[in-house]
Motif scaffolding. Structure first.
Motif, PDB file in Angstrom:
ATOM      1  N   UNK A  98      49.475  21.423  56.069  1.00 35.20           N
ATOM      2  CA  UNK A  98      48.428  21.899  55.076  1.00 35.20           C
ATOM      3  C   UNK A  98      48.912  22.926  54.907  1.00 35.20           C
ATOM      4  N   UNK A  99      48.919  23.940  54.532  1.00 37.59           N
ATOM      5  CA  UNK A  99      49.452  25.286  54.685  1.00 37.59           C
ATOM      6  C   UNK A  99      49.334  25.465  54.007  1.00 37.59           C
ATOM      7  N   UNK A 100      48.573  26.064  53.359  1.00 38.54           N
ATOM      8  CA  UNK A 100      48.319  27.117  51.618  1.00 38.54           C
ATOM      9  C   UNK A 100      48.788  28.103  51.275  1.00 38.54           C
ATOM     10  N   UNK A 101      48.762  28.165  49.700  1.00 44.71           N
ATOM     11  CA  UNK A 101      49.903  29.033  49.618  1.00 44.71           C
ATOM     12  C   UNK A 101      47.934  30.277  48.817  1.00 44.71           C
ATOM     13  N   UNK A 102      48.205  31.404  50.204  1.00 46.36           N
ATOM     14  CA  UNK A 102      46.338  32.567  49.528  1.00 46.36           C
ATOM     15  C   UNK A 102      46.713  33.180  48.759  1.00 46.36           C
ATOM     16  N   UNK A 103      45.556  33.347  47.856  1.00 48.88           N
ATOM     17  CA  UNK A 103      45.101  34.561  47.089  1.00 48.88           C
ATOM     18  C   UNK A 103      47.385  34.365  46.120  1.00 48.88           C
ATOM     19  N   UNK A 104      46.980  33.590  45.184  1.00 52.31           N
ATOM     20  CA  UNK A 104      48.307  33.150  44.412  1.00 52.31           C
ATOM     21  C   UNK A 104      47.969  34.272  43.447  1.00 52.31           C
ATOM     22  N   UNK A 105      49.189  34.919  43.205  1.00 47.48           N
ATOM     23  CA  UNK A 105      49.014  36.765  41.738  1.00 47.48           C
ATOM     24  C   UNK A 105      48.682  35.941  40.917  1.00 47.48           C
ATOM     25  N   UNK A 106      47.263  36.886  39.572  1.00 44.26           N
ATOM     26  CA  UNK A 106      46.175  37.003  38.813  1.00 44.26           C
ATOM     27  C   UNK A 106      45.106  36.145  40.345  1.00 44.26           C
ATOM     28  N   UNK A 107      44.781  36.035  40.492  1.00 42.61           N
ATOM     29  CA  UNK A 107      43.769  35.799  41.256  1.00 42.61           C
ATOM     30  C   UNK A 107      42.923  35.980  41.488  1.00 42.61           C
ATOM     31  N   UNK A 108      41.043  35.930  41.295  1.00 39.81           N
ATOM     32  CA  UNK A 108      40.496  37.524  40.967  1.00 39.81           C
ATOM     33  C   UNK A 108      38.725  37.055  41.842  1.00 39.81           C
ATOM     34  N   UNK A 109      38.733  38.026  42.005  1.00 39.36           N
ATOM     35  CA  UNK A 109      37.314  37.049  43.618  1.00 39.36           C
ATOM     36  C   UNK A 109      36.149  39.098  42.858  1.00 39.36           C
ATOM     37  N   UNK A 110      34.883  38.057  42.969  1.00 40.12           N
ATOM     38  CA  UNK A 110      34.300  39.118  42.371  1.00 40.12           C
ATOM     39  C   UNK A 110      32.681  39.264  43.405  1.00 40.12           C
ATOM     40  N   UNK A 111      32.920  40.250  43.983  1.00 39.78           N
ATOM     41  CA  UNK A 111      31.147  40.157  44.960  1.00 39.78           C
ATOM     42  C   UNK A 111      30.408  41.496  44.007  1.00 39.78           C
ATOM     43  N   UNK A 112      28.891  40.948  44.481  1.00 38.71           N
ATOM     44  CA  UNK A 112      27.893  41.904  43.973  1.00 38.71           C
ATOM     45  C   UNK A 112      27.339  42.286  45.186  1.00 38.71           C
ATOM     46  N   UNK A 113      26.651  43.946  45.112  1.00 37.74           N
ATOM     47  CA  UNK A 113      26.085  44.608  45.829  1.00 37.74           C
ATOM     48  C   UNK A 113      24.531  44.694  45.548  1.00 37.74           C
ATOM     49  N   UNK A 114      24.074  44.700  46.931  1.00 37.43           N
ATOM     50  CA  UNK A 114      22.366  44.577  46.630  1.00 37.43           C
ATOM     51  C   UNK A 114      21.964  45.820  45.292  1.00 37.43           C
ATOM     52  N   UNK A 115      22.940  46.641  46.068  1.00 40.80           N
ATOM     53  CA  UNK A 115      22.488  47.519  44.385  1.00 40.80           C
ATOM     54  C   UNK A 115      22.271  47.633  43.479  1.00 40.80           C
ATOM     55  N   UNK A 116      22.878  46.702  42.989  1.00 38.84           N
ATOM     56  CA  UNK A 116      23.842  46.691  40.960  1.00 38.84           C
ATOM     57  C   UNK A 116      25.035  46.350  40.953  1.00 38.84           C
ATOM     58  N   UNK A 117      26.022  47.089  42.318  1.00 35.33           N
ATOM     59  CA  UNK A 117      27.428  47.586  42.082  1.00 35.33           C
ATOM     60  C   UNK A 117      27.764  46.228  42.380  1.00 35.33           C
ATOM     61  N   UNK A 118      29.326  46.493  42.048  1.00 36.70           N
ATOM     62  CA  UNK A 118      30.151  45.303  42.588  1.00 36.70           C
ATOM     63  C   UNK A 118      31.355  45.450  43.189  1.00 36.70           C
ATOM     64  N   UNK A 119      32.373  44.823  43.584  1.00 36.10           N
ATOM     65  CA  UNK A 119      34.115  44.856  43.731  1.00 36.10           C
ATOM     66  C   UNK A 119      34.093  43.798  43.767  1.00 36.10           C
ATOM     67  N   UNK A 120      35.542  44.050  43.234  1.00 37.10           N
ATOM     68  CA  UNK A 120      36.399  43.280  41.955  1.00 37.10           C
ATOM     69  C   UNK A 120      37.627  42.924  42.747  1.00 37.10           C
ATOM     70  N   UNK A 121      37.866  42.164  43.267  1.00 37.00           N
ATOM     71  CA  UNK A 121      39.839  42.140  43.897  1.00 37.00           C
ATOM     72  C   UNK A 121      40.490  41.250  43.463  1.00 37.00           C
TER      73      UNK A 121
END
Length: 71
Positions: free
Chosen positions: A18-41
């Protein structure tokens, strides 16, 4: 005892199938900070490190009080 060995072998085979292809090229993640900022990976490429297949991730910080910063 043979049943335990067989069960462990079956479990290992099942987990590997059941192995998966982790983080396919082109995928993006967005995380919010409690201070109003963000991190994009973003997954931007792949490479081999110490003989293992790895992904190259690009991290960007941003938001109202952050100037854009790429790592």
């Amino acid at each position: 005892m043979n049943i335990i060995k067989f069960s462990i072998l079956l479990l290992l085979i099942t987990l590997n199938s059941f192995a998966q292809n982790w983080a396919p090229i082109g995928s993006k993640w967005h995380y919010s900070h409690s201070s109003g900022g963000f991190i994009s990976i973003s997954s931007v490429g792949d490479t081999i490190f110490n003989g293992k297949n790895c992904r190259i991730l690009d991290k960007t910080n941003g938001g109202c009080e952050f100037r854009p910063l790429r790592e």
